[in-house]
Design an enzyme around this catalytic site. Sequence first.
Site, PDB file in Angstrom:
ATOM      1  N   ALA A   1       0.788  -1.077  -0.051  1.00  0.00           N
ATOM      2  CA  ALA A   1      -0.208   0.032  -0.016  1.00  0.00           C
ATOM      3  C   ALA A   1       0.919   1.101   0.049  1.00  0.00           C
ATOM      4  O   ALA A   1       2.003   1.130   0.650  1.00  0.00           O
ATOM      5  CB  ALA A   1      -0.925   0.149   1.211  1.00  0.00           C
TER       6      ALA A   1
ATOM      7  N   GLY B   1       4.728  -0.134   7.835  1.00  0.00           N
ATOM      8  CA  GLY B   1       4.196  -0.283   9.260  1.00  0.00           C
ATOM      9  C   GLY B   1       5.353  -1.305   9.911  1.00  0.00           C
ATOM     10  O   GLY B   1       5.832  -1.908   9.234  1.00  0.00           O
ATOM     11  N   LEU B   2       5.462  -0.629  11.267  1.00  0.00           N
ATOM     12  CA  LEU B   2       6.464  -1.664  11.976  1.00  0.00           C
ATOM     13  C   LEU B   2       5.663  -3.088  12.560  1.00  0.00           C
ATOM     14  O   LEU B   2       6.361  -4.228  12.802  1.00  0.00           O
ATOM     15  CB  LEU B   2       6.846  -0.969  13.308  1.00  0.00           C
TER      16      LEU B   2
ATOM     17  N   LYS C   1      -4.272  -6.199   5.793  1.00  0.00           N
ATOM     18  CA  LYS C   1      -2.947  -5.824   6.727  1.00  0.00           C
ATOM     19  C   LYS C   1      -2.835  -7.329   7.434  1.00  0.00           C
ATOM     20  O   LYS C   1      -3.768  -7.871   8.043  1.00  0.00           O
ATOM     21  CB  LYS C   1      -3.629  -4.844   7.748  1.00  0.00           C
TER      22      LYS C   1
ATOM     23  N   ASP D   1     -13.559   0.490   9.901  1.00  0.00           N
ATOM     24  CA  ASP D   1     -13.935  -0.877  10.271  1.00  0.00           C
ATOM     25  C   ASP D   1     -13.266  -1.913   9.521  1.00  0.00           C
ATOM     26  O   ASP D   1     -13.275  -1.957   8.409  1.00  0.00           O
ATOM     27  CB  ASP D   1     -15.645  -0.943   9.677  1.00  0.00           C
TER      28      ASP D   1
HETATM   29  N1  LIG Z   1      -6.841   1.675   5.241  1.00  0.00           N
HETATM   30  C1  LIG Z   1      -5.815   2.061   4.791  1.00  0.00           C
HETATM   31  N2  LIG Z   1      -5.911   2.835   3.761  1.00  0.00           N
HETATM   32  C2  LIG Z   1      -4.394   3.197   3.228  1.00  0.00           C
HETATM   33  N3  LIG Z   1      -3.432   2.934   3.499  1.00  0.00           N
HETATM   34  C3  LIG Z   1      -3.326   2.102   4.730  1.00  0.00           C
HETATM   35  C4  LIG Z   1      -4.461   1.789   5.460  1.00  0.00           C
HETATM   36  N4  LIG Z   1      -4.119   1.042   6.456  1.00  0.00           N
HETATM   37  C5  LIG Z   1      -2.798   1.187   6.381  1.00  0.00           C
HETATM   38  N5  LIG Z   1      -2.400   1.692   5.515  1.00  0.00           N
HETATM   39  C6  LIG Z   1      -0.717   2.223   5.293  1.00  0.00           C
HETATM   40  O1  LIG Z   1       0.206   1.260   5.504  1.00  0.00           O
HETATM   41  C7  LIG Z   1       0.693   1.775   6.526  1.00  0.00           C
HETATM   42  C8  LIG Z   1       1.117   0.772   7.825  1.00  0.00           C
HETATM   43  O2  LIG Z   1      -0.249   0.734   8.319  1.00  0.00           O
HETATM   44  P1  LIG Z   1      -0.510   0.877   9.967  1.00  0.00           P
HETATM   45  O3  LIG Z   1      -0.238   2.094  10.324  1.00  0.00           O
HETATM   46  O4  LIG Z   1      -1.861   0.435  10.305  1.00  0.00           O
HETATM   47  O5  LIG Z   1       0.500  -0.515  10.461  1.00  0.00           O
HETATM   48  P2  LIG Z   1       1.624  -0.143  11.658  1.00  0.00           P
HETATM   49  O6  LIG Z   1       2.405  -1.436  11.279  1.00  0.00           O
HETATM   50  O7  LIG Z   1       0.730  -0.587  12.938  1.00  0.00           O
HETATM   51  O8  LIG Z   1       2.193   1.100  11.794  1.00  0.00           O
HETATM   52  P3  LIG Z   1       3.054   1.651  12.704  1.00  0.00           P
HETATM   53  O9  LIG Z   1       4.645   1.255  12.506  1.00  0.00           O
HETATM   54  O10 LIG Z   1       2.743   3.207  12.457  1.00  0.00           O
HETATM   55  O11 LIG Z   1       2.491   1.460  14.081  1.00  0.00           O
HETATM   56  C9  LIG Z   1       0.343   3.165   6.903  1.00  0.00           C
HETATM   57  O12 LIG Z   1       1.156   3.990   7.225  1.00  0.00           O
HETATM   58  C10 LIG Z   1      -0.279   3.477   5.460  1.00  0.00           C
HETATM   59  O13 LIG Z   1       0.491   3.997   4.941  1.00  0.00           O
END
Ligand SMILES: Nc1ncnc2c1ncn2[C@@H]1O[C@H](COP(=O)(O)OP(=O)(O)OP(=O)(O)O)[C@@H](O)[C@H]1O
Length: 586
Positions: free
Chosen positions: A309, A314-315, A330, A365
Amino acid sequence: MWSPREYAAEIAENFRAYNEEFGRITRRAALNFLAEDWAAGQRDAVARIELYEERVTRCVGSLGEELRSEQDNLPLWIEIKRAYETLVARRADSDFYRTFFNSVTRDLFGTVGVNPAVEFCATSVGRASGAVPIRVHRVGTSLLGAVREVLADLPFGAAIGDADLAARRVSAEIGRHFESGVRGAPESIELIEPVFYRGMQAYVVGRLIGDGTITPLVIAFGNSPQGVRVDAVMLSRAEVGSLFGYARSYFHVDLPVVSAAITLLRSFMPRKPIDELYTVLGRAKQGKTERYFALQRHLTTSIDSFVHAPGERGLVMIVFTLPSHDLVFKVIRDHFGAPKTSTRADVMERYQFVFRHDRAGRLVDAQEFKRLRLPRARFMPGLAEELLRDASESSRIEGEDLIVEHCYIERRLRPLNLFLREADPAAAEAAIIDYGAALRDLAASNVFPGDLLLKNFGVTSHGRVIFYDYDELCLLTECVFRDLPQPRFEEEETSAEPWFHYGPRDVFPEQWLQFLGIPSGLLEVFLKAHAELFTASWWRAQVAKIIEAPASPTSSAPNSSAAASSAAASSAAASSVAASVAVTSA
Ligand SMILES: Nc1ncnc2c1ncn2[C@@H]1O[C@H](COP(=O)(O)OP(=O)(O)OP(=O)(O)O)[C@@H](O)[C@H]1O
Ligand SMILES: [Mg+2]
């Protein structure tokens, strides 16, 4: 052993009983609204969400050991499925029965992908039998007269505090809307008879017909000791679309045939996906099934590949998407990089929490999918490799397919950090202001996002800012919002390490500004609208409001030890604003 028909009847009976209980809980919303019982409404919302899994488990239990050991007896299952189809084909919302059958067999067999022998694989949307109860009010010569009639007809019509004021407001807003076009006045007001309830509001939903056009109409009502009042009159497709959007909690509305209601709702929300409408009407499993069918259909009519995406990696999650389909997938990584301290179970718990909590129009959601089968050839090589290497607990190869054992699927938004770079100045200003509004709305619903960075928020097609990164989310009431202590000596002021003591739940809003990375050109508009968000006192006042409210939504907390770690424990996190506690002036 039972006959196939008897097994089919047992499964159908389990769904019927589930549906009856679903209806009973749904109908209580009207009473909760009149009694202003927010807490009971919240409890019912959660109970209704949990009911489905409960009933699937109960059904699997009731089928007995005998059948459970017949997993390989495919001819028997084909007979059961056939008997089931005959039994339910003519029932209202027969698709719900089919989905329930699928839930039961998936549970029994641990089906990977879809097994057409024991699952129904198509949807019959558009073949809805039955109708939506509708009330039609002819406008004639007096719009005000027709609106008075509408209000008097409502189940809580007699409880409206000032019925005359309410009628004048509604009719004035409709009148203005129609005058601003060139369409004169509407000819009729058509309303879905059952009232929609959610949170502490009631909504009358329908449409205005006039001059060959359809205009949506939603009247939102609130209740207080002064009586029921009109809170809003919504007439734009964008506004009504957002009300039925994927960042909202589910309505409680007692519809005899849901598929028929969806057909009607789509007459004024033509672009709203069917799956999202099922979900927002409380039929989350049907919504999930429809979303899956839509994805499968899409895969057969597209050729593009799954890719990462757009945005920052993300981490915690590997996030991928199909550019031609507006969903993201995800997948939880096996290991989270520093400074993340949470576990896979913590992350899943946060997503569960959001599923049950009031989403306030600001939390996307996310649907949990298990054992998803996707064609490997459709993955960009680097992505497939990363999934198999870094999310090996959640993905594997089986023949030509990549099996995703576990993922969340949600709508794709434009990450706010990217949006601000691309959008024209006016849209960027609106988005950064709405980002502040999102923080406020979340706070009001007792949610602290944990990680406030712009990359964790997305922008919808209507320009609305919504949060999607849940692994550090916690209840606002679990955070301790602190003023930043003033340094007393020069050593303290220049120290690279935090020189004051802080606890795991402490949050220091004054420090956020330097980490958020709001583009300098937008900083002024943001501060003009939201400077108080950088003061601990504002957040403490929100916490106080929630605690003082007679029935605040504090009950359905996620695991609080996990939540505690979220507020600040990952303290070296320059990536985590909640964690900014540990960082002195950089
Ligand atoms: N619903 C969505 N629509 C578009 N892009 C998304 C969406 N969810 C996540 N992303 C993309 O994926 C990336 C990582 O997702 P997310 O922040 O949920 O994961 P994380 O691993 O928990 O991140 P972090 O490292 O910030 O905790 C986001 O920064 C964004 O670029
Ligand atoms: Mg993130």
